[in-house]
Design an enzyme around this catalytic site. Structure first.
Site, PDB file in Angstrom:
ATOM      1  N   HIS A  17       0.848  -1.203   0.000  1.00  0.00           N
ATOM      2  CA  HIS A  17       0.000   0.000   0.000  1.00  0.00           C
ATOM      3  C   HIS A  17       0.886   1.257   0.000  1.00  0.00           C
ATOM      4  O   HIS A  17       0.615   2.216  -0.728  1.00  0.00           O
ATOM      5  CB  HIS A  17      -0.885   0.057   1.261  1.00  0.00           C
ATOM      6  CG  HIS A  17      -1.938  -1.006   1.343  1.00  0.00           C
ATOM      7  ND1 HIS A  17      -2.034  -1.888   2.392  1.00  0.00           N
ATOM      8  CD2 HIS A  17      -2.973  -1.317   0.515  1.00  0.00           C
ATOM      9  CE1 HIS A  17      -3.076  -2.685   2.208  1.00  0.00           C
ATOM     10  NE2 HIS A  17      -3.655  -2.373   1.075  1.00  0.00           N
ATOM     11  N   LYS A  41     -15.781  -7.546   3.504  1.00  0.00           N
ATOM     12  CA  LYS A  41     -14.799  -8.531   3.981  1.00  0.00           C
ATOM     13  C   LYS A  41     -14.939  -8.633   5.491  1.00  0.00           C
ATOM     14  O   LYS A  41     -15.323  -7.663   6.137  1.00  0.00           O
ATOM     15  CB  LYS A  41     -13.374  -8.045   3.702  1.00  0.00           C
ATOM     16  CG  LYS A  41     -12.952  -8.069   2.255  1.00  0.00           C
ATOM     17  CD  LYS A  41     -11.502  -7.618   2.151  1.00  0.00           C
ATOM     18  CE  LYS A  41     -11.001  -7.595   0.732  1.00  0.00           C
ATOM     19  NZ  LYS A  41      -9.644  -7.016   0.638  1.00  0.00           N
ATOM     20  N   ARG A  90      -2.122  -5.742  -8.619  1.00  0.00           N
ATOM     21  CA  ARG A  90      -1.034  -6.716  -8.480  1.00  0.00           C
ATOM     22  C   ARG A  90      -1.100  -7.724  -9.629  1.00  0.00           C
ATOM     23  O   ARG A  90      -1.673  -7.436 -10.661  1.00  0.00           O
ATOM     24  CB  ARG A  90      -1.132  -7.422  -7.118  1.00  0.00           C
ATOM     25  CG  ARG A  90      -0.749  -6.517  -5.963  1.00  0.00           C
ATOM     26  CD  ARG A  90      -1.220  -7.057  -4.653  1.00  0.00           C
ATOM     27  NE  ARG A  90      -2.672  -6.958  -4.574  1.00  0.00           N
ATOM     28  CZ  ARG A  90      -3.380  -7.234  -3.490  1.00  0.00           C
ATOM     29  NH1 ARG A  90      -2.771  -7.627  -2.388  1.00  0.00           N
ATOM     30  NH2 ARG A  90      -4.694  -7.113  -3.509  1.00  0.00           N
ATOM     31  N   SER A 128      -2.649  -7.957   2.609  1.00  0.00           N
ATOM     32  CA  SER A 128      -2.902  -7.864   4.053  1.00  0.00           C
ATOM     33  C   SER A 128      -3.243  -9.237   4.622  1.00  0.00           C
ATOM     34  O   SER A 128      -2.842  -9.574   5.736  1.00  0.00           O
ATOM     35  CB  SER A 128      -4.062  -6.899   4.323  1.00  0.00           C
ATOM     36  OG  SER A 128      -3.748  -5.619   3.869  1.00  0.00           O
TER      37      SER A 128
HETATM   38  P1  ADP Z   1      -9.895  -3.663  -0.571  1.00  0.00           P
HETATM   39  O1  ADP Z   1     -10.645  -4.459   0.456  1.00  0.00           O
HETATM   40  O2  ADP Z   1     -10.636  -2.436  -1.024  1.00  0.00           O
HETATM   41  O3  ADP Z   1      -9.371  -4.481  -1.724  1.00  0.00           O
HETATM   42  P2  ADP Z   1      -7.160  -3.505   0.376  1.00  0.00           P
HETATM   43  O4  ADP Z   1      -6.648  -2.792   1.588  1.00  0.00           O
HETATM   44  O5  ADP Z   1      -6.985  -4.987   0.331  1.00  0.00           O
HETATM   45  O6  ADP Z   1      -8.669  -3.074   0.248  1.00  0.00           O
HETATM   46  O7  ADP Z   1      -6.479  -2.908  -0.909  1.00  0.00           O
HETATM   47  C1  ADP Z   1      -6.668  -1.563  -1.281  1.00  0.00           C
HETATM   48  C2  ADP Z   1      -6.080  -1.356  -2.652  1.00  0.00           C
HETATM   49  O8  ADP Z   1      -4.662  -1.535  -2.580  1.00  0.00           O
HETATM   50  C3  ADP Z   1      -6.582  -2.364  -3.696  1.00  0.00           C
HETATM   51  O9  ADP Z   1      -6.676  -1.723  -4.935  1.00  0.00           O
HETATM   52  C4  ADP Z   1      -5.499  -3.415  -3.731  1.00  0.00           C
HETATM   53  O10 ADP Z   1      -5.439  -4.057  -4.984  1.00  0.00           O
HETATM   54  C5  ADP Z   1      -4.266  -2.533  -3.481  1.00  0.00           C
HETATM   55  N1  ADP Z   1      -3.176  -3.298  -2.910  1.00  0.00           N
HETATM   56  C6  ADP Z   1      -3.162  -4.069  -1.809  1.00  0.00           C
HETATM   57  N2  ADP Z   1      -1.943  -4.622  -1.615  1.00  0.00           N
HETATM   58  C7  ADP Z   1      -1.165  -4.183  -2.649  1.00  0.00           C
HETATM   59  C8  ADP Z   1       0.174  -4.424  -3.052  1.00  0.00           C
HETATM   60  N3  ADP Z   1       0.967  -5.253  -2.406  1.00  0.00           N
HETATM   61  N4  ADP Z   1       0.603  -3.788  -4.139  1.00  0.00           N
HETATM   62  C9  ADP Z   1      -0.207  -2.975  -4.842  1.00  0.00           C
HETATM   63  N5  ADP Z   1      -1.475  -2.720  -4.544  1.00  0.00           N
HETATM   64  C10 ADP Z   1      -1.963  -3.323  -3.462  1.00  0.00           C
END
Ligand code: ADP
Length: 160
Positions: A17, A41, A90, A128
């Site tokens: 992030h 989620k 990703r 995460s």
């Molecule tokens: P959500 O539940 O909205 O997917 P996340 O916190 O899992 O929330 O992710 C928020 C955004 O950050 C999403 O677009 C996800 O694809 C992106 N994201 C999460 N981890 C990574 C990573 N390692 N690299 C790039 N983008 C990421």
């Protein structure tokens, strides 16, 4: 002013992030990280704690605000005058979900564009949920999460 909204669950915030955020602040005048109350989620960390970890982990990033929200993210974007929704992309696994989300948001608010940023290669497979699993199994997390999140897992483990 060109402002982008970066919504997500951040359960917890990871170096992936942060990698996206560090790229984003070079492209936009202001970036707003919005931690979702409800995302469909089952979250494992309370919203207030997720937010605190986001705030503490992003202090070094200029032109970035952190806030929480509930309800439709496009409504929030409109309220905050953000015409850009920022998401991270990703490996292939994200594509289907992110595309449907972007198209749904576009249907509700056509004026809001979704922009995808690709992380550096070393964060391509970081999520995460993987971090939470590794924390449960007692793995070292230095390469995956910022210092405040390391401290959080350290403290919660001791409290158990
Ligand atoms: P959500 O539940 O909205 O997917 P996340 O916190 O899992 O929330 O992710 C928020 C955004 O950050 C999403 O677009 C996800 O694809 C992106 N994201 C999460 N981890 C990574 C990573 N390692 N690299 C790039 N983008 C990421």
């Amino acid at each position: 002013m060109h402002r982008a909204l970066y919504p997500g669950t951040f359960d917890p915030i990871t170096l992936g992030h942060l990698n996206i955020l560090e790229k984003a602040v070079r492209l936009f005048d202001e970036v707003i990280l919005a931690g979702a109350d409800y995302t469909g989620k089952n979250t494992s960390i309370q919203l207030e704690e997720r937010l605190r970890l986001c705030v503490e982990s992003t202090r070094h990033i200029p032109n970035l605000k952190v806030l929480s929200f509930s309800g439709l993210v496009v409504e929030l974007a409109e309220k905050l005058e953000c015409n850009t929704m920022l998401r991270g992309l990703r490996a292939v696994s994200d594509f289907e979900y992110e595309l449907s989300l972007a198209l749904t948001n576009k249907k509700i608010k056509p004026q809001i564009e979704t922009v995808f940023l690709v992380p550096s290669l070393k964060y391509m497979y970081l999520s995460s949920s993987m971090v939470r699993q590794m924390a449960d199994l007692g793995a070292h997390l230095e390469d995956f999460v910022p210092e405040p999140v390391l401290q959080y897992f350290h403290d919660t483990k001791r409290a158990r």
